[in-house]
Design an enzyme around this catalytic site. Structure first.
Site, PDB file in Angstrom:
ATOM      1  N   TYR A 105       0.819   4.678  -4.834  1.00 36.76           N
ATOM      2  CA  TYR A 105      -1.436   3.804  -5.358  1.00 36.76           C
ATOM      3  C   TYR A 105      -1.185   4.449  -6.370  1.00 36.76           C
ATOM      4  O   TYR A 105      -0.675   5.982  -6.521  1.00 36.76           O
ATOM      5  CB  TYR A 105      -2.020   4.671  -4.488  1.00 36.76           C
ATOM      6  N   ARG A 154       6.608   3.864   5.817  1.00 31.54           N
ATOM      7  CA  ARG A 154       5.118   2.278   6.315  1.00 31.54           C
ATOM      8  C   ARG A 154       6.298   1.429   5.042  1.00 31.54           C
ATOM      9  O   ARG A 154       6.473   1.139   4.474  1.00 31.54           O
ATOM     10  CB  ARG A 154       4.367   2.335   5.296  1.00 31.54           C
ATOM     11  N   HIS A 157       3.597  -3.799   2.557  1.00 35.14           N
ATOM     12  CA  HIS A 157       2.122  -4.312   3.254  1.00 35.14           C
ATOM     13  C   HIS A 157       1.163  -4.300   2.251  1.00 35.14           C
ATOM     14  O   HIS A 157       0.904  -3.393   0.804  1.00 35.14           O
ATOM     15  CB  HIS A 157       1.562  -3.085   4.114  1.00 35.14           C
ATOM     16  N   HIS A 159      -3.225  -4.461   2.157  1.00 37.92           N
ATOM     17  CA  HIS A 159      -4.389  -4.364   2.463  1.00 37.92           C
ATOM     18  C   HIS A 159      -5.293  -4.944   1.978  1.00 37.92           C
ATOM     19  O   HIS A 159      -5.363  -5.169   0.970  1.00 37.92           O
ATOM     20  CB  HIS A 159      -5.154  -2.691   1.744  1.00 37.92           C
TER      21      HIS A 159
HETATM   22 FE   LIG Z   1      -0.974   1.025   2.249  1.00 38.57          FE
END
Ligand SMILES: [Fe+2]
Length: 234
Positions: A105, A154, A157, A159
């Site tokens: 991110y 994770r 995905h 969000h």
């Molecule tokens: Fe995330």
């Protein structure tokens, strides 16, 4: 005054449990006392409504927000937003945010040892049309490690935040990809006990939406509130 809309409550097990011990953060975060249902008054069922100008032109395309093209596999993600009675939710704001193709991110807290992409911010906005349809162009996000348990990763995905017509329809959730082997091991995905409800979080490969020689398509339909509602994220 006209009669206020009343939204149905979800069936047991179809929304995430606040306390789900495999998801370690939930141990500290979950309320220790039973929740108190709030009555749905005019404040909860009449707003907020966002004007379409909130989303900048082109903000549906996360691959073209910088001078160069974003790195990674281009994908198209779209679908239909409906209410508990299968009516389209028109002109509602959808926002997405996600990791880049390397699983990183663009955020100060994310110090994962994976490269940032100067041509990818990872945020997009769009409004649904008259039929409740929406579409984003983006990059398939990478999986990323987190420290919930030993060797925790994770699943890929995206969000999602959807407002719908009222506070009572606000949904913040995560969309997953079909066939991801990490889903089985992910405590956030598995916070939802009901298998059918959990599967509503997984997008479907969409051949019709796929653009030849350009991008794979995925369909992610969303239901705001009611018995068939898309689950919230934990
Ligand atoms: Fe995330």
């Amino acid at each position: 005054m006209s009669e206020l809309i009343r939204y149905l409550h979800a069936l047991p097990g179809t929304q995430p449990e606040p306390l789900h011990p495999p998801y370690v953060s939930s141990l500290k975060r979950a309320p220790s006392k039973p929740s108190v249902p709030l009555p749905q008054t005019i404040s909860e069922v009449t707003g907020p409504i966002f004007a379409s100008g909130v989303a900048k032109p082109g903000s549906f395309d996360l691959t073209r927000q910088h001078p160069g093209e974003a790195l990674g596999e281009r994908i198209v993600v779209g679908g239909r937003v409906s209410d508990e009675n299968n009516r389209p939710v028109r002109h509602t704001l959808i926002e997405i945010w996600q990791a880049n193709a390397a699983g990183r991110y663009l955020h100060a807290v994310d110090q994962h040892n994976a490269p940032l992409d100067p041509n990818f911010t990872g945020c997009g906005q769009v409004f649904t049309d008259e039929q409740g349809h929406y579409e984003f162009v983006t990059i398939r996000p990478g999986e990323y490690p987190w420290r919930n348990h030993y060797n925790a990763w994770r699943p890929a995905h995206i969000h999602f935040s959807l407002f719908g017509p009222a506070f009572a329809t606000r949904l913040v959730t995560q969309m997953y990809f079909p066939g991801d082997p990490l889903l089985l091991h992910d405590p956030i995905f598995n916070c939802v006990a009901d298998e059918k409800a959990r599967e509503r979080l997984i997008s479907v490969f969409d051949w019709e939406r796929t653009i030849p020689e350009q991008a794979l398509g995925y369909r992610f339909d969303v239901v705001l509130r009611g018995r068939e509602a898309t689950p919230m994220e934990e």
